[in-house]
Each structure stands twice: as C-alpha cells, then as structure tokens.
Design an enzyme around this catalytic site. Structure first.
Site, PDB file in Angstrom:
ATOM      1  N   GLU A 214      -7.116   4.902   7.546  1.00  0.00           N
ATOM      2  CA  GLU A 214      -6.836   6.341   7.272  1.00  0.00           C
ATOM      3  C   GLU A 214      -8.062   6.989   6.422  1.00  0.00           C
ATOM      4  O   GLU A 214      -8.069   8.043   6.480  1.00  0.00           O
ATOM      5  CB  GLU A 214      -5.521   6.301   6.473  1.00  0.00           C
ATOM      6  CG  GLU A 214      -4.295   6.059   7.235  1.00  0.00           C
ATOM      7  CD  GLU A 214      -3.149   5.536   6.349  1.00  0.00           C
ATOM      8  OE1 GLU A 214      -2.972   5.685   5.386  1.00  0.00           O
ATOM      9  OE2 GLU A 214      -2.086   5.274   7.101  1.00  0.00           O
TER      10      GLU A 214
ATOM     11  N   LYS B 235       0.125   4.272  -0.354  1.00  0.00           N
ATOM     12  CA  LYS B 235      -0.330   5.496   0.241  1.00  0.00           C
ATOM     13  C   LYS B 235      -0.022   6.676  -0.549  1.00  0.00           C
ATOM     14  O   LYS B 235      -0.084   6.424  -1.934  1.00  0.00           O
ATOM     15  CB  LYS B 235       0.304   5.789   1.610  1.00  0.00           C
ATOM     16  CG  LYS B 235       0.039   4.617   2.698  1.00  0.00           C
ATOM     17  CD  LYS B 235       0.223   5.055   4.074  1.00  0.00           C
ATOM     18  CE  LYS B 235       0.539   3.546   4.933  1.00  0.00           C
ATOM     19  NZ  LYS B 235       0.158   3.795   6.231  1.00  0.00           N
TER      20      LYS B 235
ATOM     21  N   HIS C 199      -9.698   1.177   4.330  1.00  0.00           N
ATOM     22  CA  HIS C 199      -8.647   1.431   5.145  1.00  0.00           C
ATOM     23  C   HIS C 199      -8.726   2.345   6.397  1.00  0.00           C
ATOM     24  O   HIS C 199      -9.450   3.577   6.061  1.00  0.00           O
ATOM     25  CB  HIS C 199      -7.322   1.998   4.114  1.00  0.00           C
ATOM     26  CG  HIS C 199      -5.956   2.006   4.975  1.00  0.00           C
ATOM     27  ND1 HIS C 199      -5.713   2.894   5.782  1.00  0.00           N
ATOM     28  CD2 HIS C 199      -4.973   1.070   4.750  1.00  0.00           C
ATOM     29  CE1 HIS C 199      -4.348   2.641   6.231  1.00  0.00           C
ATOM     30  NE2 HIS C 199      -4.020   1.513   5.380  1.00  0.00           N
TER      31      HIS C 199
ATOM     32  N   SER D 123       2.925  -2.317  10.535  1.00  0.00           N
ATOM     33  CA  SER D 123       4.344  -2.178  10.758  1.00  0.00           C
ATOM     34  C   SER D 123       4.990  -3.635  10.433  1.00  0.00           C
ATOM     35  O   SER D 123       6.009  -3.761  11.151  1.00  0.00           O
ATOM     36  CB  SER D 123       4.462  -1.765  12.366  1.00  0.00           C
ATOM     37  OG  SER D 123       4.004  -0.646  12.469  1.00  0.00           O
TER      38      SER D 123
ATOM     39  N   ASN E 182       0.821  -0.978  -0.178  1.00  0.00           N
ATOM     40  CA  ASN E 182       0.014  -0.064   0.214  1.00  0.00           C
ATOM     41  C   ASN E 182       0.922   1.234   0.200  1.00  0.00           C
ATOM     42  O   ASN E 182       1.545   1.716   1.053  1.00  0.00           O
ATOM     43  CB  ASN E 182      -0.726  -0.168   1.081  1.00  0.00           C
ATOM     44  CG  ASN E 182      -1.524   1.334   1.361  1.00  0.00           C
ATOM     45  OD1 ASN E 182      -1.698   1.978   0.603  1.00  0.00           O
ATOM     46  ND2 ASN E 182      -2.314   1.523   2.795  1.00  0.00           N
TER      47      ASN E 182
ATOM     48  N   GLY F  51       1.951   2.010  11.175  1.00  0.00           N
ATOM     49  CA  GLY F  51       3.091   3.039  11.192  1.00  0.00           C
ATOM     50  C   GLY F  51       3.619   3.223  12.375  1.00  0.00           C
ATOM     51  O   GLY F  51       4.312   4.193  12.620  1.00  0.00           O
TER      52      GLY F  51
ATOM     53  N   GLU G 265      -5.852  -5.036  10.060  1.00  0.00           N
ATOM     54  CA  GLU G 265      -4.835  -4.264  10.141  1.00  0.00           C
ATOM     55  C   GLU G 265      -5.193  -3.422  11.677  1.00  0.00           C
ATOM     56  O   GLU G 265      -6.231  -2.478  11.557  1.00  0.00           O
ATOM     57  CB  GLU G 265      -4.869  -3.203   9.228  1.00  0.00           C
ATOM     58  CG  GLU G 265      -4.581  -3.721   8.016  1.00  0.00           C
ATOM     59  CD  GLU G 265      -3.808  -2.583   7.140  1.00  0.00           C
ATOM     60  OE1 GLU G 265      -2.709  -2.867   6.724  1.00  0.00           O
ATOM     61  OE2 GLU G 265      -4.283  -1.617   6.770  1.00  0.00           O
TER      62      GLU G 265
HETATM   63  C1  PEP Z   1      -1.254   0.450   5.945  1.00  0.00           C
HETATM   64  O1  PEP Z   1      -1.342   1.482   5.830  1.00  0.00           O
HETATM   65  O2  PEP Z   1      -1.847  -0.546   5.218  1.00  0.00           O
HETATM   66  C2  PEP Z   1      -0.018  -0.220   6.903  1.00  0.00           C
HETATM   67  C3  PEP Z   1       0.070  -1.617   6.906  1.00  0.00           C
HETATM   68  O3  PEP Z   1       0.961   0.436   6.975  1.00  0.00           O
HETATM   69  P1  PEP Z   1       2.458   0.249   7.707  1.00  0.00           P
HETATM   70  O4  PEP Z   1       2.753  -1.184   6.945  1.00  0.00           O
HETATM   71  O5  PEP Z   1       3.267   1.323   7.428  1.00  0.00           O
HETATM   72  O6  PEP Z   1       2.152   0.112   9.082  1.00  0.00           O
END
Ligand code: PEP
Length: 253
Positions: free
Chosen positions: A103, A13, A101, A214, A11, A176, A170
């Site tokens: 976000e 972003k 997601h 992460s 992803n 993050g 998630e």
């Molecule tokens: C995400 O935004 O879907 C995600 C898993 O981010 P990160 O791996 O940076 O935690």
C-alpha cells in the site's frame, strides 16, 4: 507441527483510536493463558502512529509488542509535513516497523526509498518487517520469483544487521481480496526466499519469513502444513481481538 517460534503480527492499517486499547488488553490476556500451554509465539501489533505512545505506556506486556507501519526515509528532523521518521517512532515506544508494504509502494515507495527507510530504522535498532510480493499480472506471466528477488536485493545490504529483519511475503493480489495462494506454490516460494537470502546475503541462517494476505480464522489451518512459514502478517482480521485470537487458536488446532 513444530514448536519453533511463530510470529503473529497485526497490521492495523488506518484503524483504531484510544478506545482500541481494549483489543490489545484482550489479546494480552489471551496470550498469557496460551503461552502457558507451551507454544512459543511472538505477538506484535503494528498500529497507527497516533496510538503507539498511548499503548506502550498503558500496557507493560511481555506478550504483546507494539510496532509502527511506515516511516519517512530521512534519519533526522526535516521539513516533511505530516511525516515521522524512525527515530521519532522509536522514541515513542515502537519496537517493530513494517516497511515496503504494497500500500506504501503503490503511493511511491520505490525499492531505493525502502532501502533508505530500512537503514534509518536499523540505525534506531528497530526490528523490521520487510514486505515483498508480486502483483497478479506479474504472477500470471511467471515473474513472482524474479520480482521478490529484486525487491530483496535492491533494499537489503549484506552489511546490515540481518537479525533485525523479518521478511513478510505478501502477494499483492491476495491482500484484502480473500484469495490465498495454492499451498504447494507457497511452499516453493518460501523455500526460494530462504535460499535466496542465504545465498545472496551470505548468511548461515535465513530470516524469519512470514505469509501475509487474507489470513483469517477459517483459512489459517491450511498454512500449518508449510514448515517454512515462520508466522503471519495479518491485516483486516487483526482489527478484531476475537478474529486475531481465533487465528492463533485455529493455527494450533
Ligand atoms: C496486510 O495489509 O498486510 C494484509 C495482510 O492485509 P489482509 O490480511 O487484510 O489481506
């Protein structure tokens, strides 16, 4: 470690410009070599809308698929400045789409809006990566399972073509932050998601369920003991071909 198909989905972003094609090319060449060693993997990169057409016309890769990260819920064209819908993304070359997601949830996507987005993406025969997960506060008060159950039940209908839906668990507190769940807790959550899906949507097989939050080349090996994990949704670390490739390599080490 089984030979079951594993997903490694990036992803990106809000990252990337046309020069980022080199990242895809590097991942593509790696996959060509790696696949020949007998592992079944599906590599998907969900990139900004500005890059979908460019990437899909430049790389005719059977190893790397391109996806989008979100869409407007309306199926047809409309007066929604700055938005794109699933039909436009499909016509641009996307085969996958991330929906739900955290976000986007934090910017107003409710379970109901996400449901409409899923419907419009299914109409376009896009494959959906549907994100669910709890906040840290919800986890602390023991609400993880009830939150993810509600997210699944309110945005998915058993009438849908469920083969087109991949679930990405998630935990929001993990995205993050560098923090990952305890492996034993994660295993229970995965078993719960798979059972809940079969029970509620009356399916014989559960969908692919991914972990996201992460994931990096140092911690990926920890997840390999959970056979219920069908792959990973990788945010920050997917923006570098080296890190993304090392995640795949280290998973199988
Ligand atoms: C995400 O935004 O879907 C995600 C898993 O981010 P990160 O791996 O940076 O935690």
């Amino acid at each position: 470690m089984t030979n079951k198909l594993k997903y490694f989905i990036g992803n990106w972003k809000m990252f990337g410009d046309p020069s980022s094609l080199k990242i895809i090319n590097q991942i593509h060449s790696f996959c060509g070599r790696f696949k020949s060693r007998g592992k079944k993997n599906k590599i998907i990169l969900c990139v900004p809308n500005t890059l979908i057409y460019f990437f899909t016309t430049k790389i005719k890769s059977k190893f790397v698929s391109i996806g989008a990260q979100n869409c407007h819920h309306q199926k047809n064209y409309g007066s929604f400045t700055g938005s794109v819908n699933a039909m436009m993304l499909k016509k641009t070359g996307a085969r996958y789409i991330i929906l739900g997601h955290s976000e986007n949830r934090s910017e107003g996507d409710t379970n109901q809006i996400i449901k409409k987005k899923i419907e419009s993406a299914l109409k376009q025969k896009l494959n959906i990566i549907f994100c669910i997960g709890e906040t840290f506060k919800e986890k602390k008060v023991g609400k993880t399972l009830s939150v993810i159950r509600r997210q699944m039940r309110s945005s998915i209908d058993k009438k849908y073509n469920l083969n087109k839906i991949i679930i990405a668990y998630e935990p929001i507190w993990s995205i993050g932050s560098g923090k990952i769940p305890k492996i034993q807790e994660l295993k229970k959550i995965f078993i719960f998601i798979k059972n809940e899906f079969k029970k509620n949507f009356k399916t014989k097989v559960s969908p692919a369920v991914l972990y996201g939050g992460s994931v990096n080349d140092n911690n990926i090996k920890k997840f390999s003991s959970i056979s219920e994990i069908d792959g990973f949704l990788i945010g920050g670390a997917s923006q570098s071909s080296k890190k993304f490739i090392d995640i795949i390599k280290n998973y199988y080490k």
